[in-house]
Scaffold this motif. Sequence first.
Motif, mmCIF file in Angstrom:
data_model
loop_
_atom_site.group_PDB
_atom_site.id
_atom_site.type_symbol
_atom_site.label_atom_id
_atom_site.label_comp_id
_atom_site.label_asym_id
_atom_site.label_seq_id
_atom_site.Cartn_x
_atom_site.Cartn_y
_atom_site.Cartn_z
ATOM 1 N N ALA A 93 0.841 -1.204 0.000
ATOM 2 C CA ALA A 93 0.000 0.000 0.000
ATOM 3 C C ALA A 93 0.875 1.252 0.000
ATOM 4 O O ALA A 93 0.595 2.218 -0.721
ATOM 5 C CB ALA A 93 -0.936 -0.011 1.208
ATOM 6 N N LEU A 94 1.959 1.238 0.780
ATOM 7 C CA LEU A 94 2.884 2.371 0.808
ATOM 8 C C LEU A 94 3.517 2.581 -0.565
ATOM 9 O O LEU A 94 3.611 3.713 -1.052
ATOM 10 C CB LEU A 94 3.973 2.144 1.861
ATOM 11 N N TYR A 95 3.932 1.501 -1.220
ATOM 12 C CA TYR A 95 4.535 1.616 -2.547
ATOM 13 C C TYR A 95 3.518 2.165 -3.554
ATOM 14 O O TYR A 95 3.862 2.987 -4.406
ATOM 15 C CB TYR A 95 5.064 0.265 -3.028
ATOM 16 N N GLN A 96 2.270 1.724 -3.447
ATOM 17 C CA GLN A 96 1.229 2.214 -4.351
ATOM 18 C C GLN A 96 0.950 3.695 -4.111
ATOM 19 O O GLN A 96 0.795 4.468 -5.068
ATOM 20 C CB GLN A 96 -0.047 1.386 -4.183
ATOM 21 N N VAL A 97 0.907 4.107 -2.851
ATOM 22 C CA VAL A 97 0.720 5.527 -2.537
ATOM 23 C C VAL A 97 1.887 6.330 -3.095
ATOM 24 O O VAL A 97 1.703 7.397 -3.687
ATOM 25 C CB VAL A 97 0.569 5.748 -1.006
ATOM 26 N N GLY A 98 3.092 5.809 -2.927
ATOM 27 C CA GLY A 98 4.267 6.481 -3.476
ATOM 28 C C GLY A 98 4.182 6.622 -4.990
ATOM 29 O O GLY A 98 4.485 7.686 -5.541
ATOM 30 N N LEU A 99 3.767 5.560 -5.664
ATOM 31 C CA LEU A 99 3.614 5.620 -7.122
ATOM 32 C C LEU A 99 2.559 6.643 -7.528
ATOM 33 O O LEU A 99 2.674 7.275 -8.579
ATOM 34 C CB LEU A 99 3.244 4.236 -7.681
ATOM 35 N N ASN A 100 1.544 6.800 -6.694
ATOM 36 C CA ASN A 100 0.482 7.765 -6.990
ATOM 37 C C ASN A 100 0.891 9.207 -6.708
ATOM 38 O O ASN A 100 0.202 10.126 -7.140
ATOM 39 C CB ASN A 100 -0.784 7.440 -6.188
ATOM 40 N N VAL A 152 -1.367 16.515 1.148
ATOM 41 C CA VAL A 152 -1.733 15.104 1.183
ATOM 42 C C VAL A 152 -0.622 14.296 0.520
ATOM 43 O O VAL A 152 -0.289 13.197 0.948
ATOM 44 C CB VAL A 152 -3.073 14.858 0.441
ATOM 45 N N LYS A 153 -0.030 14.889 -0.490
ATOM 46 C CA LYS A 153 1.016 14.233 -1.271
ATOM 47 C C LYS A 153 2.291 14.092 -0.452
ATOM 48 O O LYS A 153 2.737 15.024 0.193
ATOM 49 C CB LYS A 153 1.299 15.087 -2.512
ATOM 50 N N LEU A 154 2.861 12.892 -0.487
ATOM 51 C CA LEU A 154 4.148 12.659 0.155
ATOM 52 C C LEU A 154 5.244 13.190 -0.754
ATOM 53 O O LEU A 154 5.189 13.026 -1.976
ATOM 54 C CB LEU A 154 4.373 11.167 0.398
ATOM 55 N N LYS A 155 6.254 13.811 -0.163
ATOM 56 C CA LYS A 155 7.412 14.261 -0.936
ATOM 57 C C LYS A 155 8.307 13.054 -1.199
ATOM 58 O O LYS A 155 8.267 12.059 -0.476
ATOM 59 C CB LYS A 155 8.177 15.333 -0.154
#
Length: 183
Positions: A44-51, A106-109
Amino acid sequence: MTNVLEAVSAIIKNFIDEAPKPPLHVGEVMDLWTAFTAFHEAQALYQVGLNTTADQDMVHVLQNALEGSKADTKKIEEFLLKEGVPLPLVNPTKPSSNSDAVPEGVKLKDDEIANLISAKVATSITFCAQAMSKTVRTDVGLMFFSIQINLMKFAAPLKNIMISRGWLRIPPKYNPPGLPEKR
């Protein structure tokens, strides 16, 4: 004192031993469940990062991480089902989205993504070693060892990207009391 080669030989013999397998013990099942759940959370973390990232190096790192995590999770899933152990509940996969559509705040750097992944991978490497040391079953130990190796192969290029981009968070130097002063 035992010769190093004798020690390595004994370890290898232990891992390739063809003796009948005892049933999984509760600790092995718990470690497999924990790894299965943690790896799903990592996905899920990797998918959020990809998004959220537009950086092509990070996209590559995240895709490799997601692929590797899915493969390791599948190994655990198949093993648990073969052993008759029900799978723990996990969250569904995240849908793909455009990183430009994710609002600021909301977006992670990219450095946040890299450090979150780095911490998760470091924790997982340690967890695999701990789980491996507790297992009685050789096949379980080998599975955790294989996953640990996969994690270490992934961690090295991630660390290199973090260093080259200035994202690696390094704690301050520790000077213990009584250490002679350097001149």
